[in-house]
Scaffold this active site. Sequence first.
Site, PDB file in Angstrom:
ATOM      1  N   LYS A  13      22.819  20.641  55.025  1.00 44.61           N
ATOM      2  CA  LYS A  13      23.374  20.025  55.984  1.00 44.61           C
ATOM      3  C   LYS A  13      24.238  18.756  55.764  1.00 44.61           C
ATOM      4  O   LYS A  13      24.884  18.434  56.313  1.00 44.61           O
ATOM      5  CB  LYS A  13      22.288  19.904  57.302  1.00 44.61           C
ATOM      6  CG  LYS A  13      20.993  19.295  56.971  1.00 44.61           C
ATOM      7  CD  LYS A  13      20.249  19.215  58.335  1.00 44.61           C
ATOM      8  CE  LYS A  13      19.115  18.342  58.281  1.00 44.61           C
ATOM      9  NZ  LYS A  13      18.223  18.406  57.008  1.00 44.61           N
ATOM     10  N   ARG A  85      16.344  16.114  66.661  1.00 40.84           N
ATOM     11  CA  ARG A  85      15.663  17.326  65.742  1.00 40.84           C
ATOM     12  C   ARG A  85      14.441  17.981  66.881  1.00 40.84           C
ATOM     13  O   ARG A  85      13.531  18.837  66.286  1.00 40.84           O
ATOM     14  CB  ARG A  85      14.736  16.218  64.764  1.00 40.84           C
ATOM     15  CG  ARG A  85      15.210  16.348  63.470  1.00 40.84           C
ATOM     16  CD  ARG A  85      14.344  15.303  62.616  1.00 40.84           C
ATOM     17  NE  ARG A  85      14.224  15.669  61.200  1.00 40.84           N
ATOM     18  CZ  ARG A  85      15.098  15.131  60.201  1.00 40.84           C
ATOM     19  NH1 ARG A  85      15.774  14.088  60.758  1.00 40.84           N
ATOM     20  NH2 ARG A  85      14.820  15.313  59.051  1.00 40.84           N
ATOM     21  N   ARG A 124      16.442  17.526  43.292  1.00 34.90           N
ATOM     22  CA  ARG A 124      17.418  16.369  43.598  1.00 34.90           C
ATOM     23  C   ARG A 124      17.187  15.035  43.196  1.00 34.90           C
ATOM     24  O   ARG A 124      16.037  14.657  43.047  1.00 34.90           O
ATOM     25  CB  ARG A 124      17.182  16.301  45.454  1.00 34.90           C
ATOM     26  CG  ARG A 124      18.195  15.300  45.804  1.00 34.90           C
ATOM     27  CD  ARG A 124      18.641  15.517  47.258  1.00 34.90           C
ATOM     28  NE  ARG A 124      17.457  15.387  48.213  1.00 34.90           N
ATOM     29  CZ  ARG A 124      17.451  15.432  49.565  1.00 34.90           C
ATOM     30  NH1 ARG A 124      18.716  16.101  50.129  1.00 34.90           N
ATOM     31  NH2 ARG A 124      16.426  15.242  50.316  1.00 34.90           N
ATOM     32  N   ARG A 157      13.928  10.781  45.403  1.00 37.29           N
ATOM     33  CA  ARG A 157      13.499  10.036  46.666  1.00 37.29           C
ATOM     34  C   ARG A 157      12.170  10.200  47.046  1.00 37.29           C
ATOM     35  O   ARG A 157      11.394  11.055  46.791  1.00 37.29           O
ATOM     36  CB  ARG A 157      14.589  10.664  47.722  1.00 37.29           C
ATOM     37  CG  ARG A 157      15.227   9.776  48.598  1.00 37.29           C
ATOM     38  CD  ARG A 157      16.119  10.657  49.427  1.00 37.29           C
ATOM     39  NE  ARG A 157      15.628  11.261  50.568  1.00 37.29           N
ATOM     40  CZ  ARG A 157      16.163  12.169  51.547  1.00 37.29           C
ATOM     41  NH1 ARG A 157      17.493  12.332  51.566  1.00 37.29           N
ATOM     42  NH2 ARG A 157      15.385  12.489  52.591  1.00 37.29           N
ATOM     43  N   ARG A 168       7.294  17.455  55.732  1.00 39.14           N
ATOM     44  CA  ARG A 168       8.612  17.662  55.953  1.00 39.14           C
ATOM     45  C   ARG A 168       8.861  19.254  56.474  1.00 39.14           C
ATOM     46  O   ARG A 168       9.381  19.446  57.383  1.00 39.14           O
ATOM     47  CB  ARG A 168       9.699  17.291  55.027  1.00 39.14           C
ATOM     48  CG  ARG A 168       9.895  15.742  54.993  1.00 39.14           C
ATOM     49  CD  ARG A 168      10.727  15.392  53.680  1.00 39.14           C
ATOM     50  NE  ARG A 168      12.022  15.530  53.825  1.00 39.14           N
ATOM     51  CZ  ARG A 168      12.866  15.629  53.116  1.00 39.14           C
ATOM     52  NH1 ARG A 168      12.628  15.324  51.761  1.00 39.14           N
ATOM     53  NH2 ARG A 168      14.377  15.649  53.355  1.00 39.14           N
TER      54      ARG A 168
END
Length: 215
Positions: A13, A85, A124, A157, A168
């Site tokens: 996204k 959300r 990532r 991260r 998450r």
Amino acid sequence: MNIVILGAPASGKGTQAQLLSEKLKLFHFQTGELSRDLAEKDPRIKKIVDSGKLIPEEEMTMYALDYLKENKSDLKNILFEGFPRFISQYGALEMFLKTKGDDIDAVIALDITEKEAIRRLSARRICENCGEVYNLITSPPPEAGKCGKCGGKLMQRADDKPESIKARFAYYKDNTKKLIDYLDKKGKLLRVDGERPIEVIFEDILERLKKIEND
Ligand code: AMP
């Protein structure tokens, strides 16, 4: 046109939001970035964000709407990423826009499997200096561990670590997935297959937005 983009962590996204905001000249509003800024000043928020948990829904709504009042007060041509959300956040945003004579014109939901999302998140990396994002599988840096743009050190991260990824996902299923199902029933959703190449997804979204605009 005000657009909301929804999807699981690592559904792409952020990438699509960036492409869409550039192409359609939209103000890209990211509550992930806003939350990380707030976390720098508030240890309680830092603890929540780093662990992959969500800021309490109404508190986040307040931060988001305050941010918009200060930074995009005409409330037009915004691409919302990361907010809303929850069903409650969606309702609050819709009401806020409507009181100013505006609305949410389209909601895009990017679909990917949990397995694919975990694979993407684990790969990532982000430059600790300039924030450039890399993916060790799909877009690796020219030199291992080093940013191709500024030479900064690449890091993971805090909320991309395995324990946080799990949290998450649990939050995604408990909250955003419910919002997606709710909007799907209302016929308000553009469901997009997020496991295709970036450009193919992008063209698909543009085409479907065009149809909405022409209706
Ligand atoms: P993101 O980059 O969108 O995955 O967001 C990173 C983190 O920011 C989340 O894990 C939450 O801690 C916080 N956050 C962002 N958007 C929201 C929201 N709409 N409601 C609650 N917390 C949020």
